[in-house]
Design an enzyme around this catalytic site. Sequence first.
Site, PDB file in Angstrom:
ATOM      1  N   CYS A  31       0.826  -1.218   0.000  1.00  0.00           N
ATOM      2  CA  CYS A  31       0.000   0.000   0.000  1.00  0.00           C
ATOM      3  C   CYS A  31       0.853   1.258   0.000  1.00  0.00           C
ATOM      4  O   CYS A  31       0.549   2.234  -0.684  1.00  0.00           O
ATOM      5  CB  CYS A  31      -0.921   0.001   1.215  1.00  0.00           C
ATOM      6  SG  CYS A  31      -0.055  -0.087   2.793  1.00  0.00           S
ATOM      7  N   HIS A  78      -2.511   1.404   7.006  1.00  0.00           N
ATOM      8  CA  HIS A  78      -2.734   1.377   5.563  1.00  0.00           C
ATOM      9  C   HIS A  78      -2.389   2.733   4.952  1.00  0.00           C
ATOM     10  O   HIS A  78      -2.774   3.771   5.493  1.00  0.00           O
ATOM     11  CB  HIS A  78      -4.209   1.024   5.310  1.00  0.00           C
ATOM     12  CG  HIS A  78      -4.523   0.717   3.882  1.00  0.00           C
ATOM     13  ND1 HIS A  78      -3.704  -0.036   3.077  1.00  0.00           N
ATOM     14  CD2 HIS A  78      -5.576   1.075   3.104  1.00  0.00           C
ATOM     15  CE1 HIS A  78      -4.239  -0.129   1.869  1.00  0.00           C
ATOM     16  NE2 HIS A  78      -5.375   0.544   1.865  1.00  0.00           N
ATOM     17  N   ASN A 123      -7.977   4.256  -3.053  1.00  0.00           N
ATOM     18  CA  ASN A 123      -7.391   3.057  -2.458  1.00  0.00           C
ATOM     19  C   ASN A 123      -6.699   2.257  -3.563  1.00  0.00           C
ATOM     20  O   ASN A 123      -6.768   2.625  -4.746  1.00  0.00           O
ATOM     21  CB  ASN A 123      -8.511   2.254  -1.779  1.00  0.00           C
ATOM     22  CG  ASN A 123      -7.982   1.232  -0.790  1.00  0.00           C
ATOM     23  OD1 ASN A 123      -6.773   1.136  -0.554  1.00  0.00           O
ATOM     24  ND2 ASN A 123      -8.881   0.452  -0.210  1.00  0.00           N
TER      25      ASN A 123
END
Length: 369
Positions: A166, A308, A335
């Site tokens: 991520c 994240h 995302n």
Amino acid sequence: MFFTKLSWPFLTRFLLFLFFALLTVLVFPSSSAMTVEEIETKLKNKDNHLLSTENKFKAFMETYGKNYTTREEYLRRLGIFADNIIMALKHQMLDPSAIHGVTQFSDLTPEEFQKVYTRAHGLLVPSSNEFPAAPPLKAESLPESFDWREKGAVTEVKTQGMCGACWAFSTIGVLEGAHFLATGKLLNLSEQQLVDCDNKCDINDKKACDNGCYGGLMTNAYNYLMEAGGVEEEATYPYTANRGECKFDKNKIAVRVSNFSNIPADEDQIAAYLVKQGPLAVGVNAIYMQTYIGGVSCPYICGKKLNHGVLLVGYGTKGFSILRLGNKPYWIIKNSWGKHWGEHGYFKICRGYNMCGVNTLVSTAMVSH
Ligand SMILES: *[C@@H]1O[C@H](CO)[C@@H](O)[C@H](O)[C@H]1NC(C)=O
Ligand SMILES: *[C@@H]1O[C@H](CO)[C@@H](O)[C@H](O)[C@H]1NC(C)=O
Ligand SMILES: *[C@@H]1O[C@H](CO)[C@@H](O)[C@H](O)[C@H]1NC(C)=O
């Protein structure tokens, strides 16, 4: 002293949280954790509740192209799916301005979800934060709402796959945006270069080192890129979702990183920097994201432990929610879990509460070409 700090919105939120937490505990049993044998028996006995869950499970398998090799694995995943439906209901009660339900992750246990998609340490947070700090900007005359996607500064939603990278997607999103602002050209840049080549550690915390699919930190990545010279395009260094040998070629550099800075933990400053500098890298706690389908996520309680890394691309003032007829200011966040997750790969989180730690690890970078 303590009481003057307890503002009314905080108290209201806290009381609402207590109410919903109590209700949640009363209404939902803790996870059923049925064994495979129990599930098989219940199915044989035509247990209505489980049969209806199985129907939902089959629809889920079809939607997401899932297939399990053995009957045992099928039953095990059915049990996890049943638990996740309960988790989604709990999230729904604690986060009524968003919609929670079945997602592509509904057959994963929370531990598996953490490992695969956020890697628990998907985002390494340094113990101290002594990066170059950006000077404060004027935040008075900002537009009511703002979206870098409308201006062409954001590439399509990407998919990190079974790899906790991520942090690389978050970093690359910043560079794609900064490059667009500098040149008017949008390029897909290479996350894989960071996954393969970047081992940089935090200046103050030598244990917080970038480690491919096992986590990393955006600020380490900018430091790596400043040293390496720059980043290649996705086309010359494509994503594989695995860490491999470093194949970085200086002759193929598309964008150079000249500097970076941390944004103060203040949501007005964050908005001002977003508008001025382009999309920003942010860290969040991803706990509610396993079941998120849409709306403005604004749970009554959410951990501030970041796990994240994502990309802040815009904000709005009136997040309409069907479940709560209220308007909430929100952030728009890109995302890296593909376009089928959330709102076409994006999610909204409420603005002004440091929700899920969203204001604590925000950064921007300067590029040249
Ligand atoms: C699932 O896998 C089995 C065996 O590998 C195969 O026979 C079956 O057609 C597959 N089903 C779907 C929906 O892909
Ligand atoms: C990099 O950014 C920081 C903070 O914004 C600033 O203090 C510093 O002077 C910059 N360095 C260069 C070389 O521009
Ligand atoms: C980036 O890559 C995606 C997927 O390959 C592609 O659809 C998109 O057009 C590319 N965007 C740019 C700006 O090149």
